[in-house]
Scaffold this active site. Structure first.
Site, mmCIF file in Angstrom:
data_model
loop_
_atom_site.group_PDB
_atom_site.id
_atom_site.type_symbol
_atom_site.label_atom_id
_atom_site.label_comp_id
_atom_site.label_asym_id
_atom_site.label_seq_id
_atom_site.Cartn_x
_atom_site.Cartn_y
_atom_site.Cartn_z
ATOM 1 N N HIS A 1 0.841 -1.193 0.000
ATOM 2 C CA HIS A 1 0.000 0.000 0.000
ATOM 3 C C HIS A 1 0.882 1.251 0.000
ATOM 4 O O HIS A 1 0.919 2.021 0.969
ATOM 5 C CB HIS A 1 -0.937 -0.013 1.212
ATOM 6 N N CYS B 1 4.323 -12.200 2.942
ATOM 7 C CA CYS B 1 5.250 -11.930 4.035
ATOM 8 C C CYS B 1 5.309 -13.136 4.973
ATOM 9 O O CYS B 1 4.261 -13.699 5.329
ATOM 10 C CB CYS B 1 4.781 -10.700 4.810
ATOM 11 N N GLU C 1 -4.946 -8.693 4.019
ATOM 12 C CA GLU C 1 -4.252 -9.664 4.873
ATOM 13 C C GLU C 1 -5.242 -10.430 5.738
ATOM 14 O O GLU C 1 -5.174 -11.654 5.852
ATOM 15 C CB GLU C 1 -3.238 -8.955 5.775
ATOM 16 N N CYS D 1 3.908 -8.732 13.902
ATOM 17 C CA CYS D 1 5.190 -8.673 13.204
ATOM 18 C C CYS D 1 6.249 -8.048 14.110
ATOM 19 O O CYS D 1 6.041 -6.976 14.671
ATOM 20 C CB CYS D 1 5.034 -7.845 11.924
ATOM 21 N N SER E 1 6.306 0.049 3.989
ATOM 22 C CA SER E 1 6.440 -0.041 2.533
ATOM 23 C C SER E 1 6.880 1.285 1.912
ATOM 24 O O SER E 1 6.692 1.520 0.723
ATOM 25 C CB SER E 1 5.117 -0.500 1.905
#
Length: 284
Positions: A40, A94, A124, A193, A264
């Site tokens: 994104h 990922c 996701e 994460c 990102s």
């Protein structure tokens, strides 16, 4: 005017990996299609487009024989449909998202109802729900469990990988409070994460030491918005996608500026913002 970048900035491991895979594939084949946007961030997507990477929204829009799955991943039904069409699949999911998918499947295989702390409309989360086999839900409101009259006694809880850790902890506590009155068995998987967790901690630490915090990233990026929300709790904070969005009136009375970025956001965009601030400072 002093500008300081957070210690954890730029591409995360998962995005860096996905882009490397896609660049290699596009170079070898003269182009490739991705099912959904790889990340994104429009600046990154524009650069990939120049290399022959084309984004398609639906499986029926795929015109070639090779398709890449974005870093957000997909559910098993989508994978099966792609395979049924004889397409070669380049998987850039990922690894942290993959871990969440595996956790959801493990809950499903054990007969547990999966509860995901996350945005149900995010790609996701849609993919993770698919691995729960239709036996689950996603919500950012734990009270939503009250709307399920026949909620299973067996509940598995996990999180969208980019959520704020304190939010997930609070969510889990609330779910436990609701579920225990049903004589439930609860399993919890930490699917946050590690990179995002470290990035949030570094941004929060920096935000506490500056007059103004700038978060650089896509306006539709979940992890970038979470950084914005987090930094706003301790400092005056603005989200910008590029240097052109920076407003000079934000800088009035400011002597220290902190910069962080979404997972990102590329180095070029970050450097352009820093260079613009340097020019403004030199001209002050």
């Amino acid at each position: 005017m002093k500008v300081e970048c957070a210690s954890n900035i730029g591409f995360c491991f998962g995005v860096h990996r996905a882009i490397n895979i896609l660049e290699k594939t596009a170079s070898e084949r003269g182009g490739v299609e991705t099912l959904g946007a790889l990340v994104h961030n429009q600046q990154v997507l524009n650069r990939l487009s120049g290399m022959g990477v084309r984004v398609v929204k639906n499986i029926d829009d795929i015109s070639g024989r090779t398709v890449a799955i974005s870093s957000h991943g997909v559910g098993p039904a989508v994978l099966a449909e792609l395979k049924s069409k004889g397409l070669e699949i380049v998987d850039t999911t990922c690894p942290f998202v993959k871990r969440a998918q595996v956790a959801a499947k493990r809950f499903h295989d054990a007969g547990f109802f999966t509860v995901i702390y996350g945005d149900v409309n995010h790609p996701e989360v849609k993919g993770i729900l698919g691995w729960a086999g239709g036996n689950g839900l996603a919500t950012l409101n734990p009270q939503g469990l009250d709307d399920i009259p026949d909620l299973s006694r067996y509940i598995g809880v996990l999180s969208q990988t980019t959520q704020i850790p304190t939010g997930f902890t609070s969510f889990v506590k609330n779910v436990i409070d609701q579920a225990l009155v049903k004589d439930a068995e609860i399993r919890i998987a930490d699917t946050l994460c590690h990179d995002i967790r470290d990035r949030q901690a570094a941004a929060l630490e920096l935000a506490g030491r500056v007059d103004l915090m700038l978060v650089i990233g896509g306006h539709n990026s979940a992890n970038t918005r979470h950084l914005l929300d987090l930094c706003k709790t301790v400092s005056n904070t603005h989200l910008i996608e590029t240097a052109s969005e920076l407003q000079t009136d934000w800088l009035k009375g400011v002597s220290r500026i902190g910069i962080t970025s979404g997972a990102s956001t590329d180095e070029t965009t970050i450097s352009e913002v820093c260079s613009y601030l340097d020019r403004l400072s030199a001209g002050a």
